[in-house]
Design an enzyme around this catalytic site. Structure first.
Site, PDB file in Angstrom:
ATOM      1  N   ASP A 127     -26.715 -39.776 -23.658  1.00 41.17           N
ATOM      2  CA  ASP A 127     -26.342 -38.435 -24.126  1.00 41.17           C
ATOM      3  C   ASP A 127     -25.041 -38.465 -24.922  1.00 41.17           C
ATOM      4  O   ASP A 127     -24.047 -39.070 -24.480  1.00 41.17           O
ATOM      5  CB  ASP A 127     -26.119 -37.504 -22.924  1.00 41.17           C
ATOM      6  CG  ASP A 127     -27.323 -36.639 -22.631  1.00 41.17           C
ATOM      7  OD1 ASP A 127     -28.184 -36.462 -23.510  1.00 41.17           O
ATOM      8  OD2 ASP A 127     -27.398 -36.126 -21.494  1.00 41.17           O
ATOM      9  N   GLU A 183     -28.017 -31.971 -27.805  1.00 39.92           N
ATOM     10  CA  GLU A 183     -28.595 -30.661 -27.487  1.00 39.92           C
ATOM     11  C   GLU A 183     -28.496 -29.725 -28.684  1.00 39.92           C
ATOM     12  O   GLU A 183     -27.503 -29.731 -29.405  1.00 39.92           O
ATOM     13  CB  GLU A 183     -27.831 -30.035 -26.302  1.00 39.92           C
ATOM     14  CG  GLU A 183     -27.947 -30.825 -25.022  1.00 39.92           C
ATOM     15  CD  GLU A 183     -27.237 -30.173 -23.838  1.00 39.92           C
ATOM     16  OE1 GLU A 183     -26.716 -29.039 -23.971  1.00 39.92           O
ATOM     17  OE2 GLU A 183     -27.199 -30.812 -22.765  1.00 39.92           O
ATOM     18  N   ASP A 231     -25.626 -36.709 -19.498  1.00 41.32           N
ATOM     19  CA  ASP A 231     -24.273 -36.204 -19.225  1.00 41.32           C
ATOM     20  C   ASP A 231     -24.255 -35.464 -17.886  1.00 41.32           C
ATOM     21  O   ASP A 231     -23.209 -34.976 -17.447  1.00 41.32           O
ATOM     22  CB  ASP A 231     -23.742 -35.339 -20.384  1.00 41.32           C
ATOM     23  CG  ASP A 231     -24.619 -34.142 -20.681  1.00 41.32           C
ATOM     24  OD1 ASP A 231     -25.665 -33.972 -20.025  1.00 41.32           O
ATOM     25  OD2 ASP A 231     -24.252 -33.360 -21.597  1.00 41.32           O
ATOM     26  N   GLU A 290     -36.162 -28.283 -21.542  1.00 41.96           N
ATOM     27  CA  GLU A 290     -35.690 -28.042 -20.170  1.00 41.96           C
ATOM     28  C   GLU A 290     -35.876 -26.579 -19.773  1.00 41.96           C
ATOM     29  O   GLU A 290     -35.471 -25.662 -20.488  1.00 41.96           O
ATOM     30  CB  GLU A 290     -34.204 -28.440 -20.070  1.00 41.96           C
ATOM     31  CG  GLU A 290     -33.647 -28.220 -18.669  1.00 41.96           C
ATOM     32  CD  GLU A 290     -32.300 -28.910 -18.425  1.00 41.96           C
ATOM     33  OE1 GLU A 290     -31.810 -29.645 -19.305  1.00 41.96           O
ATOM     34  OE2 GLU A 290     -31.743 -28.700 -17.328  1.00 41.96           O
TER      35      GLU A 290
END
Ligand code: KIV
Length: 274
Positions: free
Chosen positions: A90, A122, A51, A192
């Protein structure tokens, strides 16, 4: 008779075998057919239709504005350019956080309308119910990649893009979340922008592959945004980024030469016309 190109496709099973053998996994983002063709032919293992398209393709400040329809457009374009790599798309902000039924519908749309191999979402504990529901869809379900640490879709919750999980409490939660995602059935997790030591610990504790971005070298693979690593995107210079080219300068130079040739009448020449 036409000669068909035979390529061994990368599957989620291949990725777990790579982890077992200690073979590092390479992953890059792509958002369109041509770029996907280039990086697939170069031999990349996984292509993420991230994304981050919201930033690098559409020019938005955050990943929040991109829609499910737009992710499907990018995903389908990428899949058409790929013969070998595993393609992950995503789930965008707002397409799965509401409830697990919505998450399942969004994941099904991505799989049906792009022919991608997997989806990524996420979050940790908050999304486990959605992960479970998506994985229950048919047999063998829809493969899911998790994403922990800096999760750009939560920018308004955290307020900054600084390194995550530096404090003990957040590090502990991240480890718990990683285990929960593995137990729920995720086939891999992206970590991340977290301390390298913590990322290495997660990679050691979990059996599924851990792909890092700004998470050090102790994980099972690395991912970068293609525009960043090729140097197309000049403004973004975090410490973890290695630039493999300065395409911004190369492309500006090429466009400048074209403009000069058009203005001077040097293009087209006699061989370039009918
Ligand atoms: O959207 C994206 O490009 C990502 C990577 C940074 C992992 O999620």
């Amino acid at each position: 008779m036409s000669v068909q190109k035979k390529v061994k496709r990368v599957t989620t099973h291949v990725l777990s075998e790579m982890k077992l053998k200690g073979e590092k996994i390479s992953m890059l983002t792509a958002y369109d057919f041509s770029m996907a063709q280039i990086i697939d032919n170069a031999g990349i293992d996984v292509i993420l239709v991230g994304d981050s398209a919201s930033n690098v393709m559409a020019g938005n400040e955050t990943t929040l504005p991109i829609t499910l329809d737009q992710m499907i457009y990018h995903g389908a374009s990428v899949v058409r350019g790929v013969d070998r790599a595993l393609v992950v798309v995503d789930l965008p902000f707002g397409s799965y956080q509401g409830n697990s039924k919505e998450a399942l519908c969004s994941a099904i749309r991505i799989m049906k309308e792009t022919s991608a191999d997997a989806v990524k979402l996420e979050g940790g504990r908050e999304v486990v119910e959605s992960v479970t529901r998506i994985l229950s869809a048919g047999i063998p379900g829809i493969p899911i990649m998790g994403h922990l640490g800096l999760t750009p879709q939560s920018i308004h919750k955290f307020g900054t893009y600084v390194v995550r999980a530096q404090e003990d409490a957040e590090a502990k939660k991240l480890i718990e979340d990683a285990h929960l995602l593995e137990e729920a059935g995720c086939f891999a997790i992206v970590l991340e922008k977290i301390p390298a030591k913590l990322a290495a610990q997660v990679a050691k504790e979990l059996t599924i592959p851990i792909i890092g971005i700004g998470a050090g070298g102790g994980v099972d693979g690395q991912v970068l945004v293609i525009h960043d690593m090729l140097g197309i995107n000049q403004e973004f210079s975090p410490r973890f980024l290695r630039r493999y080219h300065n395409l911004y300068a190369e492309m500006t130079g090429a466009v400048g030469n074209y403009i000069n040739d058009v203005k001077s009448g040097n293009f087209p020449n006699e061989r370039e016309q009918y």
